[in-house]
Design a protein around this motif. Structure first.
Motif, short mmCIF file in Angstrom:
data_model
loop_
_atom_site.label_atom_id
_atom_site.label_comp_id
_atom_site.label_asym_id
_atom_site.label_seq_id
_atom_site.Cartn_x
_atom_site.Cartn_y
_atom_site.Cartn_z
N UNK A 1 0.60 -1.23 0.09
CA UNK A 1 -0.09 0.02 0.06
C UNK A 1 0.78 1.15 -0.02
N UNK A 2 0.52 2.48 -0.57
CA UNK A 2 1.06 3.39 -0.56
C UNK A 2 0.11 4.79 -0.51
N UNK A 3 0.76 5.63 -0.09
CA UNK A 3 -0.02 7.15 -0.21
C UNK A 3 0.90 8.26 -1.13
N UNK A 4 0.22 8.59 -2.08
CA UNK A 4 0.80 9.32 -3.11
C UNK A 4 0.95 10.70 -2.42
N UNK A 5 1.72 11.81 -3.26
CA UNK A 5 1.83 13.05 -2.70
C UNK A 5 0.37 13.87 -2.73
N UNK A 6 -0.57 13.37 -3.58
CA UNK A 6 -1.51 14.04 -3.78
C UNK A 6 -2.69 13.47 -2.77
#
Length: 129
Positions: free
Chosen positions: A11-16
């Motif tokens: 899982x990841x959270x992008x800069x946006x």
């Protein structure tokens, strides 16, 4: 019928601020899987072309197979296109491994609605571990 599948979810959270999950399958039905890199440039239409690159969906090693692929082209002339499809069957290459042929037509997009043609061969197989 149940088919045992092994893999990892990242899982990841992008800069946006958007959150996403990617599934990487490492075995399918007890067989290791692999993918292929693909890239190219579309046909020149309506005064421009687009570059694209991606990684095919995994498929079992050691059996005849095809791969699904999906990517978005570069943003040129104010828009991009989606490329999606299924490769042809495996083509053995000297020295081991194999490649796949792919070709198709992009989705329609642009201020003047249009498509682009694309075609090419994937790279050699990339292990799924």
């Amino acid at each position: 019928m149940k088919i045992p599948v092994k893999g990892v979810v990242i899982s990841s959270t992008d800069s946006d601020g958007s959150h996403s999950h990617k599934l990487y399958i490492t075995s399918w039905g007890g067989r290791p899987v692999h993918s292929h890199e693909f890239k190219g440039v579309t046909s020149f239409d309506v005064g421009h072309r687009h570059a694209y690159a991606g990684l095919t969906a995994p498929a079992p090693s050691g059996v005849q197979h095809t791969h699904r692929y999906h990517t978005v082209t570069s943003f040129d002339d104010g828009h991009s296109h989606v490329i999606t499809g299924v490769t042809g069957p495996a083509i053995p290459v000297p020295g081991g491994g194999h490649i796949h042929h792919f070709e198709g037509v992009t989705t329609v997009n642009g201020a003047m609605p249009h498509t682009h043609y694309y075609r090419g061969n994937t790279g050699n197989e990339v292990a799924g571990d």
